[in-house]
Motif scaffolding. Sequence first.
Motif, PDB file in Angstrom:
ATOM      1  N   ILE A  19       0.875  -1.165   0.000  1.00 35.32           N
ATOM      2  CA  ILE A  19       0.000   0.000   0.000  1.00 35.32           C
ATOM      3  C   ILE A  19       0.913   1.216   0.000  1.00 35.32           C
ATOM      4  CG2 ILE A  19      -1.831   1.249   1.208  1.00 35.32           C
ATOM      5  CD1 ILE A  19      -2.603  -1.392   2.538  1.00 35.32           C
ATOM      6  N   LYS A  20       0.773   2.069  -1.007  1.00 29.37           N
ATOM      7  CA  LYS A  20       1.666   3.213  -1.186  1.00 29.37           C
ATOM      8  C   LYS A  20       0.880   4.507  -1.042  1.00 29.37           C
ATOM      9  CE  LYS A  20       2.720   1.618  -5.280  1.00 29.37           C
ATOM     10  NZ  LYS A  20       2.170   0.253  -5.242  1.00 29.37           N
ATOM     11  N   ALA A  21       1.581   5.577  -0.642  1.00 29.96           N
ATOM     12  CA  ALA A  21       0.906   6.861  -0.480  1.00 29.96           C
ATOM     13  C   ALA A  21       1.880   8.015  -0.646  1.00 29.96           C
ATOM     14  CB  ALA A  21       0.237   6.946   0.894  1.00 29.96           C
ATOM     15  N   THR A  22       1.326   9.162  -0.966  1.00 35.23           N
ATOM     16  CA  THR A  22       2.059  10.427  -0.987  1.00 35.23           C
ATOM     17  C   THR A  22       1.054  11.548  -0.820  1.00 35.23           C
ATOM     18  OG1 THR A  22       3.704  11.738  -2.176  1.00 35.23           O
ATOM     19  CG2 THR A  22       1.936  10.778  -3.484  1.00 35.23           C
ATOM     20  N   VAL A  23       1.547  12.769  -0.668  1.00 38.59           N
ATOM     21  CA  VAL A  23       0.673  13.943  -0.594  1.00 38.59           C
ATOM     22  C   VAL A  23       0.894  14.786  -1.840  1.00 38.59           C
ATOM     23  CG1 VAL A  23       0.095  16.058   0.681  1.00 38.59           C
ATOM     24  CG2 VAL A  23       0.646  13.954   1.928  1.00 38.59           C
ATOM     25  N   LEU A  24      -0.213  15.213  -2.458  1.00 42.98           N
ATOM     26  CA  LEU A  24      -0.178  15.979  -3.700  1.00 42.98           C
ATOM     27  C   LEU A  24      -0.743  17.368  -3.497  1.00 42.98           C
ATOM     28  CD1 LEU A  24      -1.795  13.212  -5.933  1.00 42.98           C
ATOM     29  CD2 LEU A  24       0.655  13.613  -5.627  1.00 42.98           C
ATOM     30  N   ASP A  25      -0.214  18.336  -4.261  1.00 37.45           N
ATOM     31  CA  ASP A  25      -0.836  19.653  -4.248  1.00 37.45           C
ATOM     32  C   ASP A  25      -1.965  19.685  -5.267  1.00 37.45           C
ATOM     33  OD1 ASP A  25       0.225  20.082  -6.792  1.00 37.45           O
ATOM     34  OD2 ASP A  25       1.759  21.489  -6.118  1.00 37.45           O
ATOM     35  N   ASP A  26      -2.587  20.865  -5.451  1.00 37.69           N
ATOM     36  CA  ASP A  26      -3.770  20.943  -6.299  1.00 37.69           C
ATOM     37  C   ASP A  26      -3.464  20.784  -7.784  1.00 37.69           C
ATOM     38  OD1 ASP A  26      -2.449  23.334  -6.561  1.00 37.69           O
ATOM     39  OD2 ASP A  26      -4.191  24.602  -6.145  1.00 37.69           O
ATOM     40  N   LYS A  27      -2.192  20.707  -8.145  1.00 44.33           N
ATOM     41  CA  LYS A  27      -1.802  20.466  -9.538  1.00 44.33           C
ATOM     42  C   LYS A  27      -1.262  19.050  -9.742  1.00 44.33           C
ATOM     43  CE  LYS A  27      -0.801  25.306 -10.601  1.00 44.33           C
ATOM     44  NZ  LYS A  27      -1.408  25.824  -9.365  1.00 44.33           N
ATOM     45  N   GLY A  28      -1.264  18.250  -8.687  1.00 48.04           N
ATOM     46  CA  GLY A  28      -0.797  16.874  -8.790  1.00 48.04           C
ATOM     47  C   GLY A  28       0.678  16.685  -8.513  1.00 48.04           C
ATOM     48  N   ALA A  29       1.364  17.741  -8.102  1.00 42.70           N
ATOM     49  CA  ALA A  29       2.790  17.629  -7.785  1.00 42.70           C
ATOM     50  C   ALA A  29       2.974  17.008  -6.406  1.00 42.70           C
ATOM     51  CB  ALA A  29       3.451  19.002  -7.837  1.00 42.70           C
ATOM     52  N   LEU A  30       4.020  16.198  -6.279  1.00 43.77           N
ATOM     53  CA  LEU A  30       4.293  15.540  -5.009  1.00 43.77           C
ATOM     54  C   LEU A  30       4.857  16.534  -3.997  1.00 43.77           C
ATOM     55  CD1 LEU A  30       4.185  13.115  -7.054  1.00 43.77           C
ATOM     56  CD2 LEU A  30       5.830  11.977  -5.556  1.00 43.77           C
ATOM     57  N   LEU A  31       4.270  16.531  -2.813  1.00 48.82           N
ATOM     58  CA  LEU A  31       4.754  17.382  -1.727  1.00 48.82           C
ATOM     59  C   LEU A  31       5.584  16.599  -0.725  1.00 48.82           C
ATOM     60  CD1 LEU A  31       1.533  19.479  -1.051  1.00 48.82           C
ATOM     61  CD2 LEU A  31       3.549  20.148  -2.385  1.00 48.82           C
ATOM     62  N   MET A  32       5.469  15.285  -0.752  1.00 43.57           N
ATOM     63  CA  MET A  32       6.219  14.427   0.149  1.00 43.57           C
ATOM     64  C   MET A  32       6.663  13.186  -0.602  1.00 43.57           C
ATOM     65  SD  MET A  32       4.017  14.710   3.721  1.00 43.57           S
ATOM     66  CE  MET A  32       5.379  14.029   4.685  1.00 43.57           C
ATOM     67  N   GLU A  33       7.723  12.552  -0.142  1.00 37.73           N
ATOM     68  CA  GLU A  33       8.213  11.338  -0.777  1.00 37.73           C
ATOM     69  C   GLU A  33       7.221  10.184  -0.574  1.00 37.73           C
ATOM     70  OE1 GLU A  33      10.959  10.881  -2.644  1.00 37.73           O
ATOM     71  OE2 GLU A  33      11.243  13.065  -2.508  1.00 37.73           O
ATOM     72  N   TYR A  34       7.224   9.253  -1.537  1.00 39.67           N
ATOM     73  CA  TYR A  34       6.392   8.069  -1.406  1.00 39.67           C
ATOM     74  C   TYR A  34       6.805   7.259  -0.190  1.00 39.67           C
ATOM     75  CZ  TYR A  34       4.177   8.490  -5.956  1.00 39.67           C
ATOM     76  OH  TYR A  34       3.433   8.928  -7.011  1.00 39.67           O
ATOM     77  N   LYS A  35       5.805   6.699   0.477  1.00 41.27           N
ATOM     78  CA  LYS A  35       6.041   5.755   1.554  1.00 41.27           C
ATOM     79  C   LYS A  35       5.117   4.565   1.319  1.00 41.27           C
ATOM     80  CE  LYS A  35       7.237   9.413   4.865  1.00 41.27           C
ATOM     81  NZ  LYS A  35       8.685   9.129   4.866  1.00 41.27           N
ATOM     82  N   LYS A  36       5.490   3.420   1.865  1.00 48.06           N
ATOM     83  CA  LYS A  36       4.651   2.250   1.659  1.00 48.06           C
ATOM     84  C   LYS A  36       4.730   1.317   2.856  1.00 48.06           C
ATOM     85  CE  LYS A  36       8.169  -0.433  -0.854  1.00 48.06           C
ATOM     86  NZ  LYS A  36       8.494  -1.114  -2.144  1.00 48.06           N
ATOM     87  N   VAL A  37       3.709   0.490   2.978  1.00 48.31           N
ATOM     88  CA  VAL A  37       3.682  -0.601   3.950  1.00 48.31           C
ATOM     89  C   VAL A  37       3.237  -1.847   3.196  1.00 48.31           C
ATOM     90  CG1 VAL A  37       3.193   0.878   5.933  1.00 48.31           C
ATOM     91  CG2 VAL A  37       1.288  -0.106   4.625  1.00 48.31           C
ATOM     92  N   GLU A  38       3.578  -2.995   3.710  1.00 49.29           N
ATOM     93  CA  GLU A  38       3.155  -4.232   3.067  1.00 49.29           C
ATOM     94  C   GLU A  38       1.650  -4.410   3.213  1.00 49.29           C
ATOM     95  OE1 GLU A  38       5.248  -7.630   4.412  1.00 49.29           O
ATOM     96  OE2 GLU A  38       7.197  -6.970   3.634  1.00 49.29           O
ATOM     97  N   THR A  39       1.025  -4.911   2.176  1.00 48.98           N
ATOM     98  CA  THR A  39      -0.395  -5.248   2.260  1.00 48.98           C
ATOM     99  C   THR A  39      -0.542  -6.406   3.240  1.00 48.98           C
ATOM    100  OG1 THR A  39      -0.717  -4.588  -0.046  1.00 48.98           O
ATOM    101  CG2 THR A  39      -2.427  -5.961   0.957  1.00 48.98           C
ATOM    102  N   PRO A  40      -1.368  -6.242   4.260  1.00 48.27           N
ATOM    103  CA  PRO A  40      -1.465  -7.268   5.305  1.00 48.27           C
ATOM    104  C   PRO A  40      -2.104  -8.552   4.786  1.00 48.27           C
ATOM    105  CG  PRO A  40      -3.183  -5.627   5.587  1.00 48.27           C
ATOM    106  CD  PRO A  40      -2.284  -5.107   4.493  1.00 48.27           C
TER     107      PRO A  40
END
Length: 249
Positions: A19-40
């Motif tokens: 499961i991966k995630a990041t935070v995006l601004d209103d134009k779709g640009a990444l504001l934080m690096e991707y992080k992930k955890v294993e799917t349980p």
Amino acid sequence: MSNTAQLRVLSIDIGGSNIKATVLDDKGALLMEYKKVETPQPADPANVVIAIKKLSSQFSGFNKISVGFPGYVRDSIVKTAPNLDNAAWVNFDLGKKLEEVLGFDTRVVNDADMAGLGVVAGKGLELVLTLGTGFGTALLLNGKLLPHLEVGQSPATKTKSYDKFIGEAAFEKEGKRKWNTRMKKVLNNMQTLFNYDYLYIGGGNSRELTFKLDKNIKLVTNQDGIKGGVRLWSDELTATKVVPSSTIK
């Protein structure tokens, strides 16, 4: 803080392995690096929600949540989850549950649909394929999502669905050469079925394609696809008050 803060979206991609995630601004640009955890495992709703809560605690400053889910989703309610713990997910309101747990407005769509929003040019009929644990598809007309079709669950041969024919398990069993032969057949089928103007191919196994692609076919990355999370909120130019994720209990 201001009640007219800019849109900031926690964009989450639920996969069979991670499961991966990041935070995006209103134009779709990444504001934080991707992080992930294993799917349980088992990947039932309770365990997946716990994993998402753990993952979201590593981010701050967002005010909306978008989720790409590997199955058929309608109005943020999961109908099928063939590559997770399928039976447990039927009619599970994932959007509502995450709003309760995380405290932010949430929209959930099929993962290929979210990827499609992130990668298409918005001109003509565009098809998006995701090659991973299964076979995901999204169809967009002039940048607008059309009703989702679970092509991965439809027959590719007399005995195999597209998921079984060219999914991760088939790649591991048959090997790269035979899998590529199958993919040539699949792409021909997709051209005949959809008569698309442009095709985008993403997912982890897209990098395993070895044959020359037509000029109207483009390889895209998972990072491109997750940017579709902000387009789920394109009807909102501003968002509600930003609450730091540290307030999540």
